[in-house]
Motif scaffolding. Structure first.
Motif, PDB file in Angstrom:
ATOM      1  N   LYS A 110      -1.887  -8.033  -8.804  1.00  0.00           N
ATOM      2  CA  LYS A 110      -2.574  -9.234  -8.290  1.00  0.00           C
ATOM      3  C   LYS A 110      -2.216 -10.401  -9.193  1.00  0.00           C
ATOM      4  N   LEU A 111      -1.649 -11.442  -8.621  1.00  0.00           N
ATOM      5  CA  LEU A 111      -1.271 -12.620  -9.400  1.00  0.00           C
ATOM      6  C   LEU A 111      -2.064 -13.819  -8.887  1.00  0.00           C
ATOM      7  N   PRO A 112      -2.130 -14.877  -9.706  1.00  0.00           N
ATOM      8  CA  PRO A 112      -2.866 -16.068  -9.231  1.00  0.00           C
ATOM      9  C   PRO A 112      -2.301 -16.576  -7.907  1.00  0.00           C
ATOM     10  N   THR A 113      -1.016 -16.318  -7.671  1.00  0.00           N
ATOM     11  CA  THR A 113      -0.376 -16.841  -6.454  1.00  0.00           C
ATOM     12  C   THR A 113      -0.457 -15.883  -5.280  1.00  0.00           C
ATOM     13  N   GLY A 114      -1.017 -14.681  -5.468  1.00  0.00           N
ATOM     14  CA  GLY A 114      -1.061 -13.700  -4.388  1.00  0.00           C
ATOM     15  C   GLY A 114      -0.760 -12.324  -4.962  1.00  0.00           C
ATOM     16  N   ALA A 115      -0.280 -11.426  -4.119  1.00  0.00           N
ATOM     17  CA  ALA A 115       0.001 -10.071  -4.599  1.00  0.00           C
ATOM     18  C   ALA A 115       1.498  -9.835  -4.665  1.00  0.00           C
ATOM     19  N   LEU A 116       1.911  -9.129  -5.722  1.00  0.00           N
ATOM     20  CA  LEU A 116       3.314  -8.729  -5.861  1.00  0.00           C
ATOM     21  C   LEU A 116       3.384  -7.223  -5.639  1.00  0.00           C
ATOM     22  N   ASN A 117       4.229  -6.785  -4.732  1.00  0.00           N
ATOM     23  CA  ASN A 117       4.405  -5.357  -4.471  1.00  0.00           C
ATOM     24  C   ASN A 117       5.860  -4.972  -4.671  1.00  0.00           C
ATOM     25  N   ILE A 118       6.079  -3.976  -5.530  1.00  0.00           N
ATOM     26  CA  ILE A 118       7.449  -3.542  -5.817  1.00  0.00           C
ATOM     27  C   ILE A 118       7.575  -2.056  -5.534  1.00  0.00           C
ATOM     28  N   THR A 119       8.471  -1.689  -4.652  1.00  0.00           N
ATOM     29  CA  THR A 119       8.718  -0.268  -4.421  1.00  0.00           C
ATOM     30  C   THR A 119      10.161   0.048  -4.780  1.00  0.00           C
ATOM     31  N   THR A 120      10.336   1.209  -5.393  1.00  0.00           N
ATOM     32  CA  THR A 120      11.667   1.591  -5.878  1.00  0.00           C
ATOM     33  C   THR A 120      11.984   3.026  -5.490  1.00  0.00           C
ATOM     34  N   LEU A 121      13.199   3.237  -5.063  1.00  0.00           N
ATOM     35  CA  LEU A 121      13.710   4.592  -4.850  1.00  0.00           C
ATOM     36  C   LEU A 121      15.044   4.658  -5.576  1.00  0.00           C
ATOM     37  N   PHE A 122      15.111   5.552  -6.543  1.00  0.00           N
ATOM     38  CA  PHE A 122      16.279   5.627  -7.412  1.00  0.00           C
ATOM     39  C   PHE A 122      16.756   7.079  -7.375  1.00  0.00           C
ATOM     40  N   LEU A 135      20.286   3.180  -5.447  1.00  0.00           N
ATOM     41  CA  LEU A 135      19.199   2.274  -5.850  1.00  0.00           C
ATOM     42  C   LEU A 135      18.680   1.547  -4.630  1.00  0.00           C
ATOM     43  N   MET A 136      17.374   1.620  -4.423  1.00  0.00           N
ATOM     44  CA  MET A 136      16.731   0.803  -3.393  1.00  0.00           C
ATOM     45  C   MET A 136      15.497   0.184  -4.004  1.00  0.00           C
ATOM     46  N   GLU A 137      15.401  -1.107  -3.926  1.00  0.00           N
ATOM     47  CA  GLU A 137      14.216  -1.761  -4.482  1.00  0.00           C
ATOM     48  C   GLU A 137      13.793  -2.922  -3.590  1.00  0.00           C
ATOM     49  N   PHE A 138      12.508  -2.942  -3.252  1.00  0.00           N
ATOM     50  CA  PHE A 138      11.938  -3.975  -2.392  1.00  0.00           C
ATOM     51  C   PHE A 138      10.848  -4.675  -3.191  1.00  0.00           C
ATOM     52  N   ILE A 139      10.984  -5.977  -3.382  1.00  0.00           N
ATOM     53  CA  ILE A 139      10.024  -6.733  -4.182  1.00  0.00           C
ATOM     54  C   ILE A 139       9.409  -7.779  -3.283  1.00  0.00           C
ATOM     55  N   GLN A 140       8.190  -7.512  -2.875  1.00  0.00           N
ATOM     56  CA  GLN A 140       7.554  -8.417  -1.925  1.00  0.00           C
ATOM     57  C   GLN A 140       6.585  -9.317  -2.671  1.00  0.00           C
ATOM     58  N   GLY A 141       6.955 -10.593  -2.797  1.00  0.00           N
ATOM     59  CA  GLY A 141       6.146 -11.558  -3.544  1.00  0.00           C
ATOM     60  C   GLY A 141       5.037 -12.174  -2.705  1.00  0.00           C
ATOM     61  N   SER A 142       5.158 -12.043  -1.376  1.00  0.00           N
ATOM     62  CA  SER A 142       4.127 -12.543  -0.460  1.00  0.00           C
ATOM     63  C   SER A 142       4.382 -11.893   0.898  1.00  0.00           C
ATOM     64  N   PRO A 143       3.452 -12.022   1.832  1.00  0.00           N
ATOM     65  CA  PRO A 143       3.689 -11.394   3.146  1.00  0.00           C
ATOM     66  C   PRO A 143       4.931 -11.945   3.842  1.00  0.00           C
ATOM     67  N   THR A 144       5.425 -13.100   3.384  1.00  0.00           N
ATOM     68  CA  THR A 144       6.572 -13.709   4.080  1.00  0.00           C
ATOM     69  C   THR A 144       7.849 -13.741   3.237  1.00  0.00           C
ATOM     70  N   SER A 145       7.796 -13.179   2.039  1.00  0.00           N
ATOM     71  CA  SER A 145       9.020 -13.215   1.231  1.00  0.00           C
ATOM     72  C   SER A 145       9.269 -11.890   0.513  1.00  0.00           C
TER      73      SER A 145
END
Lengths: 300, 300
Positions: A110-122, A135-145
């Motif tokens: 949880k960040l002041p700007t919203g939620a950061l979600n990082i999923t990794t498959l290595f 390597l697969m990594e998805f870094i979702q900084g917001s619902p739209t990015s």
């Protein structure tokens, strides 16, 4: 977790002097199912894609993988302030498998700007084969990015080994998949801030920033559910077919350089990425446990 | 000439059955000045930048370089239909210099869509040093658009040699220069269509497409005259100081891999790029002479 080196994603949360680690209820009872399958924080399209990828890996590599031996306070963890949550599972490869280990992690912050979600498959292979790691990594900084890294990591110097480039990158048509994603609307190339990480990636690495703008939640859902999902599944399939389940054998005499190179990738990844960033997300004590578990698996 | 592999730039001109090669008047008299200093086809800002870069190289490396031994029909050439013109000069390094050779070429090609101008400066070092080679290539497809490659080409596997990455790429602040250009308006990342060429480039390679749009001739002049010129000069200076004029010596025992890697870069560059594309621009006979001269210099 390669992308943790991208400072833009991390605002240091307030330091928590004594991080409290409470295994989540489902985990204290049993190791199955993995906490990764039960991680509640991800936006649904992100979660569905990861679950689908993990399910494919687990069913295809079932006979390759030993049961998880990750301690429960690493399988599931959070910081003292309960603003950051994580789940990490590692399955080592069986004795006669080319799989060294499969690492899966989900992080939520949880960040002041919203939620950061990082999923990794290595997916890391051992020195019985020279085939690339996954390597697969998805870094979702917001619902739209979303920033996305997807690659088959080369295990040889491609300049010195054009035959390796041809076998694993040209002949597999990975470039077509890379272009398919890069040419989508909302998609921009993304450059890791670490020069070492850039060197580790292959020339067909997917490294993109998908930004659907302030009102683009449904667009992001569409991209993740359709093109992104389709490309990710194809890349995974190529890795499973051509690398993890291939009978391609490595000459004993050539294994030393391969092992040295693999060890450098592991060491530098931990140094650049985890050791530098996990303490900021989870506090020093939790971070130390996570990094320690990973280092044990990495044997570094 | 790396970028010739990008098909987008080349529409095959009509084949000319018997290419006619006429040395230009100034060349038949004397080797000095080089025809590259007298190439009339380039848009002025492009020409000024290249002249400035060449002048710096020539004055700084004067004592390193032997006189040109390139035959006059390679120093200056054109196709039979007089739609494509070129100039190529190569200066080999003196016996005790770390410079293997400096290759400079200017190509001009009349296409149905306008004129294509490609200028290249390639500084190759020998095995007395492991310091990176220099590549600079400007491909101007119209007065308002330009693709640009600028790099110090690594001579070692950066994954296996993080100390080399630190010395030549991190400590030299090349990334700052790359970002300076990449962050300009009109500038987009550019990806070579050849996976091998992508592998050859360093993680701080400038590989961009500058497109100022249909009415942007003055914007292109501004970008080339200001930021692009400034960054190109700084990159060249870093190469001259840290690589071409450095006293850094290479251990004799480690030279074999370096030579093998350098030879592969040379061979693949000729194969992917020149052998595939020069015949389309200049016809087979002229192309054969150009490629032959380059191969002789490359000793491949």
């Amino acid at each position: 977790m390669l992308v943790l080196s991208h400072q833009a994603f991390l605002h240091p949360p307030k330091p928590s002097s004594l991080p409290r680690i409470k295994p989540r209820a489902s985990m204290s009872r049993s190791r199955s199912p993995s906490p990764l399958l039960d991680f509640p924080y991800l936006p649904p399209p992100h979660r569905e894609l990861m679950l689908s990828l993990l399910s494919t890996v687990h069913s295809r590599l079932a006979s390759h993988l030993l049961p998880s031996s990750v301690p429960s306070d690493v399988l599931s963890f959070h910081n003292d302030a309960s603003t950051s949550f994580g789940a990490l599972d590692i399955r080592s490869g069986a004795h006669d498998s080319p799989v060294d280990f499969i690492l899966e992690s989900w992080l939520h912050c949880k960040l002041p700007t919203g939620a950061l979600n990082i999923t990794t498959l290595f997916g890391f292979l051992n020195a019985s084969t020279e085939a690339p790691h996954l390597l697969m990594e998805f870094i979702q900084g917001s619902p739209t990015s979303l920033v996305l890294f997807m690659d088959l990591l080369p295990r040889k110097d491609l300049v010195l080994h054009p035959e390796y480039l041809a076998e694993f990158y040209q002949d597999t048509q990975l470039e077509k998949l890379r272009q398919e994603l890069n040419n989508l609307p909302y998609v921009q190339p993304y450059c890791s801030s670490s020069l070492y990480i850039r060197s580790v990636l292959s020339p067909t690495a997917v490294a993109v920033n998908i930004n659907c703008g302030a009102d683009g939640e449904s667009s992001m859902e569409e991209v993740m559910g359709a093109q992104l999902s389709s490309v990710a599944k194809e890349v995974l399939q190529i890795w499973l077919d051509k690398c993890a389940c291939s009978s391609h054998q490595m000459e004993e005499s050539k294994r030393n350089v391969l092992i040295q190179r693999d060890n450098l990738i592991k060491t530098k990844t931990v140094e650049i990425d985890l050791s530098a960033n996990l303490p900021r997300m989870f506090g020093p004590n939790v971070a130390e446990k996570i990094v320690g578990t990973i280092q044990k698996t990495f044997r570094i």
